[in-house]
Design a protein around this motif. Structure first.
Motif, PDB file in Angstrom:
ATOM      1  N   ILE A 159       0.841  -1.194   0.000  1.00 58.48           N
ATOM      2  CA  ILE A 159       0.000   0.000   0.000  1.00 58.48           C
ATOM      3  C   ILE A 159       0.880   1.249   0.000  1.00 58.48           C
ATOM      4  O   ILE A 159       0.604   2.225  -0.710  1.00 58.48           O
ATOM      5  CB  ILE A 159      -0.952   0.001   1.207  1.00 58.48           C
ATOM      6  CG1 ILE A 159      -1.948  -1.164   1.112  1.00 58.48           C
ATOM      7  CG2 ILE A 159      -1.711   1.332   1.302  1.00 58.48           C
ATOM      8  CD1 ILE A 159      -2.785  -1.364   2.367  1.00 58.48           C
ATOM      9  N   GLN A 181      -2.551   3.937  -3.495  1.00 57.33           N
ATOM     10  CA  GLN A 181      -3.899   3.387  -3.566  1.00 57.33           C
ATOM     11  C   GLN A 181      -3.871   2.202  -4.526  1.00 57.33           C
ATOM     12  O   GLN A 181      -3.310   2.297  -5.616  1.00 57.33           O
ATOM     13  CB  GLN A 181      -4.903   4.420  -4.077  1.00 57.33           C
ATOM     14  CG  GLN A 181      -5.139   5.600  -3.140  1.00 57.33           C
ATOM     15  CD  GLN A 181      -6.154   6.583  -3.712  1.00 57.33           C
ATOM     16  OE1 GLN A 181      -6.501   6.543  -4.891  1.00 57.33           O
ATOM     17  NE2 GLN A 181      -6.642   7.484  -2.856  1.00 57.33           N
ATOM     18  N   LYS A 233      -4.596  -6.732  10.238  1.00 54.07           N
ATOM     19  CA  LYS A 233      -4.069  -5.437   9.805  1.00 54.07           C
ATOM     20  C   LYS A 233      -3.128  -5.668   8.634  1.00 54.07           C
ATOM     21  O   LYS A 233      -2.677  -6.796   8.401  1.00 54.07           O
ATOM     22  CB  LYS A 233      -3.328  -4.753  10.957  1.00 54.07           C
ATOM     23  CG  LYS A 233      -2.204  -5.590  11.552  1.00 54.07           C
ATOM     24  CD  LYS A 233      -1.622  -4.927  12.792  1.00 54.07           C
ATOM     25  CE  LYS A 233      -0.553  -5.815  13.453  1.00 54.07           C
ATOM     26  NZ  LYS A 233      -0.025  -5.197  14.695  1.00 54.07           N
ATOM     27  N   TYR A 248      -7.107  -0.427  13.615  1.00 52.80           N
ATOM     28  CA  TYR A 248      -7.960  -1.456  13.006  1.00 52.80           C
ATOM     29  C   TYR A 248      -8.850  -2.150  14.039  1.00 52.80           C
ATOM     30  O   TYR A 248      -9.501  -3.131  13.724  1.00 52.80           O
ATOM     31  CB  TYR A 248      -7.082  -2.501  12.302  1.00 52.80           C
ATOM     32  CG  TYR A 248      -6.059  -1.868  11.399  1.00 52.80           C
ATOM     33  CD1 TYR A 248      -6.377  -1.465  10.108  1.00 52.80           C
ATOM     34  CD2 TYR A 248      -4.767  -1.610  11.869  1.00 52.80           C
ATOM     35  CE1 TYR A 248      -5.434  -0.838   9.303  1.00 52.80           C
ATOM     36  CE2 TYR A 248      -3.820  -0.990  11.068  1.00 52.80           C
ATOM     37  CZ  TYR A 248      -4.160  -0.603   9.790  1.00 52.80           C
ATOM     38  OH  TYR A 248      -3.233   0.031   8.995  1.00 52.80           O
ATOM     39  N   CYS A 293     -11.522  -1.870   7.713  1.00 53.68           N
ATOM     40  CA  CYS A 293     -10.433  -0.894   7.849  1.00 53.68           C
ATOM     41  C   CYS A 293      -9.334  -1.158   6.829  1.00 53.68           C
ATOM     42  O   CYS A 293      -8.790  -0.225   6.223  1.00 53.68           O
ATOM     43  CB  CYS A 293      -9.862  -0.943   9.264  1.00 53.68           C
ATOM     44  SG  CYS A 293     -10.995  -0.417  10.569  1.00 53.68           S
ATOM     45  N   GLU A 347      -8.217   1.207   3.651  1.00 52.95           N
ATOM     46  CA  GLU A 347      -6.848   1.678   3.464  1.00 52.95           C
ATOM     47  C   GLU A 347      -6.306   1.310   2.086  1.00 52.95           C
ATOM     48  O   GLU A 347      -5.582   2.099   1.462  1.00 52.95           O
ATOM     49  CB  GLU A 347      -5.945   1.101   4.559  1.00 52.95           C
ATOM     50  CG  GLU A 347      -4.529   1.647   4.527  1.00 52.95           C
ATOM     51  CD  GLU A 347      -3.738   1.297   5.764  1.00 52.95           C
ATOM     52  OE1 GLU A 347      -2.504   1.462   5.726  1.00 52.95           O
ATOM     53  OE2 GLU A 347      -4.337   0.858   6.774  1.00 52.95           O
ATOM     54  N   LYS A 360      -5.167   5.317   3.111  1.00 48.10           N
ATOM     55  CA  LYS A 360      -5.044   5.702   4.522  1.00 48.10           C
ATOM     56  C   LYS A 360      -6.128   4.967   5.294  1.00 48.10           C
ATOM     57  O   LYS A 360      -7.174   4.608   4.740  1.00 48.10           O
ATOM     58  CB  LYS A 360      -5.218   7.208   4.691  1.00 48.10           C
ATOM     59  CG  LYS A 360      -6.528   7.736   4.130  1.00 48.10           C
ATOM     60  CD  LYS A 360      -6.585   9.257   4.091  1.00 48.10           C
ATOM     61  CE  LYS A 360      -6.576   9.862   5.454  1.00 48.10           C
ATOM     62  NZ  LYS A 360      -6.766  11.327   5.414  1.00 48.10           N
ATOM     63  N   PRO A 361      -5.920   4.705   6.591  1.00 52.34           N
ATOM     64  CA  PRO A 361      -6.949   4.039   7.395  1.00 52.34           C
ATOM     65  C   PRO A 361      -8.186   4.927   7.514  1.00 52.34           C
ATOM     66  O   PRO A 361      -8.123   6.142   7.280  1.00 52.34           O
ATOM     67  CB  PRO A 361      -6.273   3.847   8.756  1.00 52.34           C
ATOM     68  CG  PRO A 361      -4.808   4.027   8.510  1.00 52.34           C
ATOM     69  CD  PRO A 361      -4.690   4.979   7.362  1.00 52.34           C
ATOM     70  N   GLU A 389      -7.657   8.488  11.739  1.00 53.42           N
ATOM     71  CA  GLU A 389      -6.275   8.823  12.055  1.00 53.42           C
ATOM     72  C   GLU A 389      -6.257   9.695  13.304  1.00 53.42           C
ATOM     73  O   GLU A 389      -7.128  10.535  13.503  1.00 53.42           O
ATOM     74  CB  GLU A 389      -5.606   9.558  10.895  1.00 53.42           C
ATOM     75  CG  GLU A 389      -5.449   8.693   9.644  1.00 53.42           C
ATOM     76  CD  GLU A 389      -4.749   9.415   8.519  1.00 53.42           C
ATOM     77  OE1 GLU A 389      -3.665   8.971   8.104  1.00 53.42           O
ATOM     78  OE2 GLU A 389      -5.297  10.434   8.045  1.00 53.42           O
TER      79      GLU A 389
END
Length: 423
Positions: free
Chosen positions: A103, A108, A139, A182, A204, A208, A213-214, A217
């Motif tokens: 990632i 993306q 995660k 997460y 989650c 991401e 991004k999660p 944040e």
């Protein structure tokens, strides 16, 4: 610990591939069965004394939990033992890239790739949930993607068993297991966990992969946990426009605050995600030509000097003399890192690659040998002086396919030594 140490009388350490707060993970070789392995250590003396008993129980739990999951998306467990004051777990060595790194490199992922990875994660979760196991710490750092696109879920160390028989959560007082970015809302308040807890973490991870991004944040863990509990659910289409409404709705449901409002099962989510997956990354895809045995990017040992090259070749020769062919091939793969870059097919490189392919052939690793011979032949075709060697490589590649009962285009060799289509 250092490279060359032998664990349990049979596992030789080769190079470190990870380190956590309580232990290390090494790549190694099973000298008895001539196969690469990953060896995970729990360094008991590095664990605070008041947490040591919990850590040991959790480590042993990981071994049992992982061993009982017979699924291609879970690394196989080979052994569990003690080495001095340390515990060790021997598992299948996975080649690939950690999803978190993937990632970070891509920022993306495409919708198709993210959906395919998510669907494979669901397949593993479905198997775990059917075995009454909840991962609880899903995660991107615990997910690996192999060179052929297969997903592997790691670290069942905090997996919780469902049912009345499991009354202890193996947690320190007041401590929440999981990773803040997460963790599901019910985990943040110490509530009961279930399959829906893993589905929230999956949401989650999917978010991401798509947004880069999660979903939430924060500057510290308490603020992050509060966001999972109280902040509005983010909408992925606000970060990119090529996500369909159906996929965005699935993500919204996965991130629901209440477990009952999330999808009913991992199987249900897998079915939905498969519809969005790229054909080239269909869940369960397995390549007939395995990749090179080189360690994954980021885990390569440092480049060695030319003086060490001869030592590595001598080491490989000694291993081969004892019929440890796969380990010898691995040593020569690492020796390739010691050859200075220059002409793509310098004589030294050709010799090493031929030796590697022949070692895989001797080991009965016919698909890996086929891949190695074919790759070398294709590159030799581009030179004007190694055509005889290219023909030899193709003959060997054809012989490898015949050993696994495959013929076709590369299994029949004509008088010239070049492959021809079987009639």
């Amino acid at each position: 610990m250092q490279a060359g140490d032998r664990i349990g009388g049979r596992y030789e350490l080769t190079y470190p591939i990870g380190r956590g707060g309580m232990g290390q993970v090494w790549a190694g070789f099973d000298a008895r069965l001539d196969r690469p392995v990953a060896i995970k250590f729990l360094r008991q003396m590095e664990v605070p004394e008041d947490e040591r008993e919990v850590a040991v129980k959790r480590f042993r739990r990981e071994a049992r939990a992982t061993a009982r999951l017979e699924h291609p998306g879970v690394p196989a467990v080979h052994d569990l033992g003690e080495h001095g004051e340390d515990l060790y777990l021997v598992m299948q060595l996975i080649r690939g890239i950690v999803l978190a790194d993937h990632i970070a490199e891509q920022e993306q992922l495409s919708v198709g790739e993210a959906a395919a990875i998510g669907a494979q994660i669901c397949s593993v979760l479905a198997a775990a949930h059917a075995a009454s196991l909840v991962h609880r710490d899903l995660k991107p750092q615990n997910i690996m993607v192999t060179p052929v696109g297969t997903v592997k879920i790691l670290d069942f160390g905090v997996a919780a068993l469902l049912g009345p028989a499991e009354t202890s959560r193996l947690t320190a007082t007041g401590r929440t297991l999981g990773t803040p970015a997460y963790v599901a809302p019910e985990q943040t308040i110490g509530g009961p966990v279930g399959p829906a807890t893993d589905l929230y973490a999956l949401g989650c991870v999917l978010f991401e992969m798509l947004a880069g991004k999660p979903p939430y944040e924060a500057g510290n863990a308490p603020d992050m946990l509060r966001q999972h509990l109280h902040s509005p659910i983010p909408i992925v289409t606000e970060y990119r426009s090529d996500v369909s409404d159906d996929l965005a709705h699935l993500l919204f449901c996965l991130l629901a605050k209440e477990p009952a409002e999330r999808p009913a099962s991992a199987l249900e989510v897998e079915k939905i995600l498969t519809a969005f997956a790229d054909d080239s990354t269909t869940p369960g895809t397995v390549s007939a030509s395995p990749p090179s045995a080189l360690p994954a990017a980021g885990n390569l040992p440092p480049q060695r000097s030319l003086r060490e090259l001869s030592e590595l070749r001598a080491q490989a020769h000694e291993l081969a003399e004892h019929e440890r062919f796969v380990q010898a091939a691995d040593v020569l793969e690492r020796a390739l890192c010691a050859v200075p870059t220059g002409e793509p097919l310098a004589t030294e490189i050709v010799g090493l690659r031929m030796d590697i392919a022949n070692l895989y052939l001797l080991a009965g690793e016919y698909r890996r040998a086929h891949h190695a011979f074919e790759a070398l032949a294709s590159e030799l075709d581009q030179t004007a002086v190694e055509q005889d060697l290219a023909s030899q490589c193709r003959q060997q590649a054809a012989a490898c396919l015949s050993e696994v009962g495959e013929s076709g285009e590369t299994a029949t060799v004509g008088e010239s030594g070049a492959p021809r289509r079987a009639e």
